[in-house]
Design a protein around this motif. Structure first.
Motif, PDB file in Angstrom:
ATOM      1  N   GLU A 451       0.844  -1.192   0.000  1.00  0.00           N
ATOM      2  CA  GLU A 451       0.000   0.000   0.000  1.00  0.00           C
ATOM      3  C   GLU A 451       0.881   1.245   0.000  1.00  0.00           C
ATOM      4  O   GLU A 451       1.939   1.277   0.643  1.00  0.00           O
ATOM      5  N   TYR A 452       0.441   2.260  -0.699  1.00  0.00           N
ATOM      6  CA  TYR A 452       1.205   3.514  -0.738  1.00  0.00           C
ATOM      7  C   TYR A 452       1.362   4.084   0.672  1.00  0.00           C
ATOM      8  O   TYR A 452       0.414   4.131   1.452  1.00  0.00           O
ATOM      9  N   ASN A 453       2.586   4.482   0.989  1.00  0.00           N
ATOM     10  CA  ASN A 453       2.954   5.153   2.233  1.00  0.00           C
ATOM     11  C   ASN A 453       2.929   4.235   3.466  1.00  0.00           C
ATOM     12  O   ASN A 453       3.014   4.721   4.599  1.00  0.00           O
ATOM     13  N   CYS A 454       2.831   2.932   3.259  1.00  0.00           N
ATOM     14  CA  CYS A 454       2.944   2.045   4.406  1.00  0.00           C
ATOM     15  C   CYS A 454       4.387   2.054   4.907  1.00  0.00           C
ATOM     16  O   CYS A 454       5.326   2.360   4.168  1.00  0.00           O
ATOM     17  N   SER A 455       4.588   1.739   6.171  1.00  0.00           N
ATOM     18  CA  SER A 455       5.923   1.663   6.747  1.00  0.00           C
ATOM     19  C   SER A 455       6.339   0.199   6.838  1.00  0.00           C
ATOM     20  O   SER A 455       5.595  -0.633   7.367  1.00  0.00           O
ATOM     21  N   VAL A 456       7.507  -0.112   6.308  1.00  0.00           N
ATOM     22  CA  VAL A 456       7.934  -1.494   6.119  1.00  0.00           C
ATOM     23  C   VAL A 456       9.151  -1.799   6.981  1.00  0.00           C
ATOM     24  O   VAL A 456      10.103  -1.006   7.026  1.00  0.00           O
ATOM     25  N   GLU A 457       9.112  -2.950   7.662  1.00  0.00           N
ATOM     26  CA  GLU A 457      10.320  -3.533   8.237  1.00  0.00           C
ATOM     27  C   GLU A 457      10.552  -4.859   7.535  1.00  0.00           C
ATOM     28  O   GLU A 457       9.676  -5.730   7.512  1.00  0.00           O
ATOM     29  N   LEU A 458      11.723  -4.985   6.933  1.00  0.00           N
ATOM     30  CA  LEU A 458      12.076  -6.177   6.175  1.00  0.00           C
ATOM     31  C   LEU A 458      13.328  -6.793   6.776  1.00  0.00           C
ATOM     32  O   LEU A 458      14.356  -6.127   6.898  1.00  0.00           O
ATOM     33  N   ILE A 459      13.236  -8.070   7.171  1.00  0.00           N
ATOM     34  CA  ILE A 459      14.374  -8.806   7.694  1.00  0.00           C
ATOM     35  C   ILE A 459      14.927  -9.672   6.579  1.00  0.00           C
ATOM     36  O   ILE A 459      14.212 -10.512   6.012  1.00  0.00           O
ATOM     37  N   PHE A 460      16.194  -9.471   6.217  1.00  0.00           N
ATOM     38  CA  PHE A 460      16.892 -10.387   5.318  1.00  0.00           C
ATOM     39  C   PHE A 460      17.589 -11.439   6.177  1.00  0.00           C
ATOM     40  O   PHE A 460      18.443 -11.110   6.997  1.00  0.00           O
ATOM     41  N   GLN A 461      17.218 -12.695   5.983  1.00  0.00           N
ATOM     42  CA  GLN A 461      17.806 -13.782   6.750  1.00  0.00           C
ATOM     43  C   GLN A 461      18.666 -14.635   5.833  1.00  0.00           C
ATOM     44  O   GLN A 461      18.161 -15.296   4.921  1.00  0.00           O
ATOM     45  N   GLY A 462      19.986 -14.600   6.041  1.00  0.00           N
ATOM     46  CA  GLY A 462      20.863 -15.485   5.294  1.00  0.00           C
ATOM     47  C   GLY A 462      20.644 -16.922   5.717  1.00  0.00           C
ATOM     48  O   GLY A 462      20.251 -17.205   6.852  1.00  0.00           O
ATOM     49  N   THR A 463      20.883 -17.855   4.791  1.00  0.00           N
ATOM     50  CA  THR A 463      20.732 -19.270   5.121  1.00  0.00           C
ATOM     51  C   THR A 463      21.984 -20.037   4.715  1.00  0.00           C
ATOM     52  O   THR A 463      22.803 -19.558   3.924  1.00  0.00           O
ATOM     53  N   ASN A 464      22.074 -21.235   5.244  1.00  0.00           N
ATOM     54  CA  ASN A 464      23.185 -22.138   4.952  1.00  0.00           C
ATOM     55  C   ASN A 464      22.696 -23.329   4.133  1.00  0.00           C
ATOM     56  O   ASN A 464      23.211 -24.434   4.269  1.00  0.00           O
ATOM     57  N   VAL A 465      21.700 -23.086   3.265  1.00  0.00           N
ATOM     58  CA  VAL A 465      21.057 -24.176   2.533  1.00  0.00           C
ATOM     59  C   VAL A 465      22.074 -24.966   1.715  1.00  0.00           C
ATOM     60  O   VAL A 465      22.177 -26.182   1.846  1.00  0.00           O
ATOM     61  N   LEU A 466      22.828 -24.316   0.855  1.00  0.00           N
ATOM     62  CA  LEU A 466      23.936 -24.987   0.161  1.00  0.00           C
ATOM     63  C   LEU A 466      25.247 -24.522   0.760  1.00  0.00           C
ATOM     64  O   LEU A 466      26.087 -25.321   1.156  1.00  0.00           O
ATOM     65  N   SER A 467      25.416 -23.214   0.814  1.00  0.00           N
ATOM     66  CA  SER A 467      26.535 -22.599   1.520  1.00  0.00           C
ATOM     67  C   SER A 467      26.154 -21.159   1.806  1.00  0.00           C
ATOM     68  O   SER A 467      25.393 -20.547   1.059  1.00  0.00           O
ATOM     69  N   SER A 468      26.650 -20.635   2.888  1.00  0.00           N
ATOM     70  CA  SER A 468      26.336 -19.259   3.263  1.00  0.00           C
ATOM     71  C   SER A 468      27.303 -18.307   2.576  1.00  0.00           C
ATOM     72  O   SER A 468      28.363 -18.702   2.098  1.00  0.00           O
ATOM     73  N   ASP A 469      26.930 -17.034   2.546  1.00  0.00           N
ATOM     74  CA  ASP A 469      27.754 -16.031   1.881  1.00  0.00           C
ATOM     75  C   ASP A 469      27.341 -14.665   2.418  1.00  0.00           C
ATOM     76  O   ASP A 469      26.322 -14.523   3.099  1.00  0.00           O
ATOM     77  N   ASN A 470      28.143 -13.644   2.117  1.00  0.00           N
ATOM     78  CA  ASN A 470      27.750 -12.270   2.385  1.00  0.00           C
ATOM     79  C   ASN A 470      27.017 -11.772   1.139  1.00  0.00           C
ATOM     80  O   ASN A 470      27.621 -11.637   0.072  1.00  0.00           O
ATOM     81  N   LYS A 514      27.402 -13.235   6.361  1.00  0.00           N
ATOM     82  CA  LYS A 514      27.447 -14.690   6.222  1.00  0.00           C
ATOM     83  C   LYS A 514      26.767 -15.344   7.425  1.00  0.00           C
ATOM     84  O   LYS A 514      27.119 -15.078   8.568  1.00  0.00           O
ATOM     85  N   ASN A 515      25.766 -16.179   7.133  1.00  0.00           N
ATOM     86  CA  ASN A 515      24.994 -16.854   8.185  1.00  0.00           C
ATOM     87  C   ASN A 515      24.441 -15.862   9.208  1.00  0.00           C
ATOM     88  O   ASN A 515      24.470 -16.108  10.414  1.00  0.00           O
ATOM     89  N   GLY A 516      23.928 -14.746   8.705  1.00  0.00           N
ATOM     90  CA  GLY A 516      23.390 -13.722   9.599  1.00  0.00           C
ATOM     91  C   GLY A 516      22.159 -13.069   9.021  1.00  0.00           C
ATOM     92  O   GLY A 516      21.558 -13.552   8.051  1.00  0.00           O
ATOM     93  N   TRP A 517      21.767 -11.940   9.598  1.00  0.00           N
ATOM     94  CA  TRP A 517      20.546 -11.242   9.206  1.00  0.00           C
ATOM     95  C   TRP A 517      20.761  -9.736   9.246  1.00  0.00           C
ATOM     96  O   TRP A 517      21.668  -9.234   9.909  1.00  0.00           O
ATOM     97  N   VAL A 518      19.915  -9.020   8.534  1.00  0.00           N
ATOM     98  CA  VAL A 518      19.883  -7.555   8.528  1.00  0.00           C
ATOM     99  C   VAL A 518      18.428  -7.116   8.583  1.00  0.00           C
ATOM    100  O   VAL A 518      17.572  -7.694   7.909  1.00  0.00           O
TER     101      VAL A 518
END
Length: 570
Positions: A451-470, A514-518
């Protein structure tokens, strides 16, 4: 002198006559800059041989564009090459104008050979950003800097430097770059790694046939300089340093930062950094050097070191210094120590407008995956499979017509509006022992409607599914505040208690550790179709992308502008 460096009588005369010549359109306030980009193949010699590469106006790197904040650029792009092309203006928000954003089949069909398209770009940031090709692997050679100065009457939030130097970190392949991705897709293996890194197009002192062309940055002892550093490399995060000199970071991605001094930088693909350098050493020749930060297990990468020279005036024949102390290529601790120092200025002139109340919560896992081969012959990826990648376990499929036109004109069957707001399957994302069934993603051209003008918090979660990376994640159409980060799995109860909501850095490309979140926050106040993707080109090519559609607001000033008359057709 006038606002664009022209004599004042000439500026006034042009204003009176009503002319819009070259870069001058107004003697008062904002200026319109006109540029012509000709994309064509040009011969370049590196590493003892010559080959044709895609260039803009015959230059590698391409032209440096300059403007002041608040100005506008009109860039006519003529495609005289044999490949399709689009151009993205990385770090520029394109307010209400996604038609000029550039990603192929997201906001436009590509400019076909023999055709042209005019991009219209408004400059709302200040500092260093850049432009690059956004189709296939074109950006390996089709890229250049955009330097945005303060508005007239404004100043830098640091002492004005004596001079400035754009420094673009790039790469060189002996093979045809435009064929690398296609060949990797056929075999299922990783794309071919580069044969050299470059600084401003030059491989530097330690590569074959390269000593003579090594880039030199000339300085005077006692002066201060502004380095405008861009990582245009396709896949590698880079450590960067200058022998016996410290670097003071003052800006990133077109936004000023609270100053801090460091021995080295870690800059991801897509990021740009403004750095002050004090020429405070004895006159001499000092190595500038960069090498990869690559901590993904089993991933291939270019292990070479690119160099240039910081040369003091009057010391042309002085011996060169030793190389600077760059962190080892797998030193995650060094990368983290550098990036955790980012802070916004958060003052009256440069406020931090962090959304304090959030109404839209998103959690995105980012993973490298594997697929079974469709033929009887095994692929050359791990376990005889081929590589893929995903966001929330969905590997993005590029459509045949761009999503923006499909959305604007109501064309059905191009995309689905059901991208998940959280991972379809919850698991221990960073475990060392993940089940094999997580390796295979789903597929689709899926978008998330905001929706227009909504406030968003987005968590990027890295995974180790095949291999982790930055993973350097870039969001088109927006900047965002990085309010938190950490290693392991994001804890929704404990981790938000440690958020920085006072002076978090404002960025457009963030490295997910690597193997972390933002955790990022932004307000969805720019209507349009906007791509979010990993800026490591192999991951983007494999499907680590998704698209936001931000609805129009209720007023004319909060709605997408009409499409341009010369929009390319598919």
């Amino acid at each position: 002198m006038g606002s664009a460096g022209y004599p004042m009588p000439l500026v006034k005369s042009l204003a009176i006559l009503g002319f819009c010549v070259s870069i001058i359109c107004s003697a008062f306030g904002k200026v319109i800059h006109h540029h012509k980009f000709v994309v064509e193949s040009s011969p370049y010699s590196r590493l003892c041989s010559t080959k044709e590469i895609l260039t803009v106006n015959g230059e590698f790197p391409g032209p440096t564009l300059k403007a002041r904040r608040g100005d506008k650029m009109i860039i006519e792009v003529y495609n005289k090459a044999t490949y399709n092309i689009t151009i993205h203006w990385h770090g520029l928000k394109q307010q209400r104008n996604p038609w000029s954003d550039g990603p192929e089949y997201i906001t436009q069909c590509p400019i076909q050979p023999g055709k042209k398209f005019t991009y219209r770009v408004e400059i709302s940031v200040e500092g260093t950003v850049w432009w690059h090709g956004h189709n296939g692997w074109a950006r390996a050679t089709v890229h250049g800097a955009i330097i945005v100065y303060p508005m007239l009457g404004s100043e830098y939030p640091f002492p004005k430097p004596h001079a400035e130097f754009p420094i673009i970190l790039g790469e060189w392949w002996k093979k045809n770059v435009m064929e690398i991705s296609g060949k990797a897709n056929l075999t299922g293996e990783e794309p071919l790694t580069s044969d050299a890194y470059t600084i401003n197009g030059q491989p530097g002192y330690f590569y074959p046939c390269s000593k003579k062309g090594t880039y030199k940055m000339m300085v005077e002892q006692g002066k201060q300089y502004l380095l405008r550093i861009i990582n245009a490399i396709m896949d590698e995060n880079m450590f960067f340093a200058i022998a016996k000199h410290k670097l003071t970071l003052v800006g990133k991605d077109g936004f000023y930062m609270k100053r801090f001094t460091t021995d080295y930088l870690m800059i991801t693909p897509g990021q740009s950094m403004d750095v002050l350098l004090e020429a405070n050493q004895s006159p001499g020749n000092y190595f500038i050097a960069a090498r990869a930060y690559a901590d993904a297990v089993g991933a291939g990468f270019d292990k070479t070191i690119v160099t240039a020279f910081l040369q003091y005036q009057g010391s042309y024949h002085s011996p060169r210094s030793p190389l600077p102390n760059l962190p080892p290529y797998n030193r995650t601790q060094a990368a983290t120590h550098f990036s955790k120092q980012f802070r916004s200025l958060a003052n009256e002139n440069h406020p931090a407008k962090v959304p304090l109340v959030v109404d839209t919560h998103l959690l995105y896992t980012i993973s490298v995956n594997l697929l079974n081969c469709s033929t009887e012959k095994p692929c050359k990826g791990p376990f005889g499979k081929r590589f893929a990648s995903s966001v929330n376990n969905i590997s993005f499929i590029t459509p045949k017509i761009d999503i923006l036109q499909a959305y604007y004109y109501g064309i059905e069957g191009v995309f689905e509006e059901n991208f998940p707001r959280k991972p379809p399957n919850k698991f221990n994302y960073t475990s060392d022992n993940l089940p094999e069934n997580l390796l295979t993603p789903s597929f689709g051209t899926k978008v998330l409607v905001l929706e227009y003008n909504c406030s968003v918090e987005l968590i990027f979660q890295g995974t180790n599914v095949l291999s982790s990376d930055n993973h350097p994640v870039h969001l088109h159409g927006y900047s965002f505040y990085v309010v938190g980060w950490g290693f392991g799995n994001f804890n929704p109860k404990k981790d938000p208690l440690k958020y920085n909501l006072v002076n978090p850095p404002e960025e457009t490309t963030v490295g997910v550790p690597k193997n972390g979140w933002v955790a990022i926050r932004f307000r969805a106040d720019n209507p349009g179709v906007w791509l979010l993707h990993c800026h490591k080109e192999r991951h983007h090519t494999w499907g680590m992308s998704m698209v936001f559609i931000v609805k129009n607001g209720n007023t004319t000033g909060s709605q997408i502008v009409p499409p341009p008359h010369d929009l390319p057709t598919c």
